[in-house]
Design a protein around this motif. Structure first.
Motif, PDB file in Angstrom:
ATOM      1  N   PRO A 260       0.796  -1.232   0.000  1.00  0.00           N
ATOM      2  CA  PRO A 260       0.000   0.000   0.000  1.00  0.00           C
ATOM      3  C   PRO A 260       0.824   1.275   0.000  1.00  0.00           C
ATOM      4  O   PRO A 260       0.295   2.339  -0.330  1.00  0.00           O
ATOM      5  CB  PRO A 260      -0.833  -0.128   1.285  1.00  0.00           C
ATOM      6  N   SER A 261       2.114   1.196   0.301  1.00  0.00           N
ATOM      7  CA  SER A 261       2.928   2.414   0.277  1.00  0.00           C
ATOM      8  C   SER A 261       3.087   2.967  -1.137  1.00  0.00           C
ATOM      9  O   SER A 261       3.429   4.142  -1.309  1.00  0.00           O
ATOM     10  CB  SER A 261       4.305   2.153   0.899  1.00  0.00           C
ATOM     11  N   PHE A 262       2.832   2.147  -2.161  1.00  0.00           N
ATOM     12  CA  PHE A 262       2.909   2.599  -3.547  1.00  0.00           C
ATOM     13  C   PHE A 262       1.559   3.097  -4.063  1.00  0.00           C
ATOM     14  O   PHE A 262       1.461   3.495  -5.226  1.00  0.00           O
ATOM     15  CB  PHE A 262       3.410   1.460  -4.442  1.00  0.00           C
ATOM     16  N   ASP A 263       0.556   3.080  -3.219  1.00  0.00           N
ATOM     17  CA  ASP A 263      -0.816   3.389  -3.649  1.00  0.00           C
ATOM     18  C   ASP A 263      -1.469   4.357  -2.657  1.00  0.00           C
ATOM     19  O   ASP A 263      -2.489   4.044  -2.043  1.00  0.00           O
ATOM     20  CB  ASP A 263      -1.605   2.073  -3.730  1.00  0.00           C
ATOM     21  N   PRO A 264      -0.885   5.556  -2.488  1.00  0.00           N
ATOM     22  CA  PRO A 264      -1.400   6.450  -1.437  1.00  0.00           C
ATOM     23  C   PRO A 264      -2.842   6.887  -1.647  1.00  0.00           C
ATOM     24  O   PRO A 264      -3.556   7.172  -0.675  1.00  0.00           O
ATOM     25  CB  PRO A 264      -0.433   7.647  -1.491  1.00  0.00           C
ATOM     26  N   ALA A 265      -3.304   6.946  -2.889  1.00  0.00           N
ATOM     27  CA  ALA A 265      -4.687   7.349  -3.146  1.00  0.00           C
ATOM     28  C   ALA A 265      -5.675   6.182  -3.060  1.00  0.00           C
ATOM     29  O   ALA A 265      -6.890   6.389  -3.159  1.00  0.00           O
ATOM     30  CB  ALA A 265      -4.799   8.008  -4.523  1.00  0.00           C
ATOM     31  N   GLY A 266      -5.163   4.969  -2.896  1.00  0.00           N
ATOM     32  CA  GLY A 266      -6.037   3.812  -2.760  1.00  0.00           C
ATOM     33  C   GLY A 266      -6.701   3.359  -4.049  1.00  0.00           C
ATOM     34  O   GLY A 266      -7.677   2.615  -4.011  1.00  0.00           O
ATOM     35  N   ARG A 267      -6.162   3.739  -5.192  1.00  0.00           N
ATOM     36  CA  ARG A 267      -6.809   3.380  -6.462  1.00  0.00           C
ATOM     37  C   ARG A 267      -6.696   1.880  -6.749  1.00  0.00           C
ATOM     38  O   ARG A 267      -7.675   1.235  -7.138  1.00  0.00           O
ATOM     39  CB  ARG A 267      -6.205   4.180  -7.605  1.00  0.00           C
ATOM     40  N   LEU A 268      -5.507   1.333  -6.546  1.00  0.00           N
ATOM     41  CA  LEU A 268      -5.362  -0.098  -6.777  1.00  0.00           C
ATOM     42  C   LEU A 268      -6.037  -0.905  -5.663  1.00  0.00           C
ATOM     43  O   LEU A 268      -6.581  -1.985  -5.920  1.00  0.00           O
ATOM     44  CB  LEU A 268      -3.886  -0.478  -6.893  1.00  0.00           C
ATOM     45  N   ARG A 269      -6.020  -0.382  -4.469  1.00  0.00           N
ATOM     46  CA  ARG A 269      -6.748  -1.028  -3.366  1.00  0.00           C
ATOM     47  C   ARG A 269      -8.212  -1.211  -3.738  1.00  0.00           C
ATOM     48  O   ARG A 269      -8.770  -2.312  -3.600  1.00  0.00           O
ATOM     49  CB  ARG A 269      -6.633  -0.178  -2.106  1.00  0.00           C
ATOM     50  N   ASP A 270      -8.832  -0.156  -4.235  1.00  0.00           N
ATOM     51  CA  ASP A 270     -10.254  -0.241  -4.588  1.00  0.00           C
ATOM     52  C   ASP A 270     -10.480  -1.174  -5.773  1.00  0.00           C
ATOM     53  O   ASP A 270     -11.492  -1.881  -5.837  1.00  0.00           O
ATOM     54  CB  ASP A 270     -10.797   1.155  -4.897  1.00  0.00           C
TER      55      ASP A 270
END
Length: 286
Positions: A262-272
């Protein structure tokens, strides 16, 4: 009726808990992975997995976690639940496949990944165990250790489709040249006809499919999944289409989402994006 889900999480990366990609499973859980599955009607049992000993070292811990995954996934199958794994390490999919093998099923494996994960210890100068994950499933390395995983046996290469791989080491390319597994390069993975052709060849050989998604199969324009992200990846729509077509070709028995830092995805786009995929996969098995 929505299928009940056993949501497994193994928050480890290379024998270290909670760091790098080991932070991914916890981040997905905190973002509401279980709640999203419950909202679509699934009963969800959450299981946090860890090694069986207090002393951690990468090799020892890796195979302890594989055994833990296999046991918990097998219990899910026995209880009529769909096992879904959130994992830091890709190689833990071996435990998910083993749980299906323990049922006597002919298991098909769709391995979506930016990488081949086909290195073996004798050709890998970086000695990166997780770059050997698919090789382990195929029985190309670590057979004494993976043989301790309940149900595990080398998976026939004809029952494997590698999807979206584009960043491969020379030994991995050589291994693919001599392999019976099918490799869909990114341009082929984006082509519904090529995907359907691969699945049509796979379906008669298998009773059930495990879907493995290393999140770096996605194009980093969404957000890099981890420090190993590579260009020319798949879109969210590509991955969803592949999952749906796979489930139409053969029953979906389990799935893994792996390698999210998650440190590479601060906006949470890939998380979502990953959470949407998790929901869709649970629906496909219902």
């Amino acid at each position: 009726m929505a299928v009940p889900v056993r949501l497994l999480s193994a928050a480890w990366d290379s024998g270290v808990p909670g760091a790098r990609m080991g932070a991914g499973p916890t981040a997905l859980l905190r973002a509401g992975a279980a709640d999203r599955l419950r909202a679509r009607g699934s009963r969800v049992t959450e299981v946090v997995l860890g090694p069986s000993s207090d002393w951690q070292a990468e090799l020892r811990t890796a195979f302890e976690l594989q055994r833990a995954v296999a046991r918990s996934a097998a219990a899910a199958h026995a209880g009529g639940e769909l096992p879904l794994l959130l994992s830091g390490d890709c190689h833990l999919t071996l435990g998910m496949v083993a749980a299906l093998q323990a049922r006597g099923a002919r298991v098909g494996l769709l391995w979506l990944d930016a990488h081949g994960d086909l290195n073996t210890p004798d050709v890998d100068p970086g000695a990166y165990l997780d770059g050997q994950g698919l090789a382990m499933v195929l029985g190309r390395c670590w057979r004494a250790a993976t043989g301790t995983v309940p149900g595990s046996a080398p998976l026939p290469e004809e029952q494997v489709v590698l999807v979206g791989a584009r960043d491969l080491d020379p030994p991995e390319l050589a291994a693919l040249d001599g392999s019976a597994l099918r490799w869909l390069r990114p341009e082929q993975a984006r082509d519904p006809a090529a995907v359907d052709d691969a699945l049509a060849a796979l379906a008669p050989r298998v009773d059930v499919v495990h879907l493995h998604v290393d999140l770096d199969v996605y194009d980093p324009s969404i957000a890099p999944a981890n420090g190993y992200a590579a260009p020319d990846g798949l879109s969210a729509a590509d991955v969803l289409r592949i999952a749906r077509r796979a489930a139409a070709a053969a029953p979906l028995g389990s799935a893994t989402l792996a390698s999210y830092d998650p440190s590479f995805d601060p906006a949470g786009r890939l998380r979502d994006t990953a959470l949407e995929l998790l929901e869709v996969v649970a629906g496909l098995a219902g």
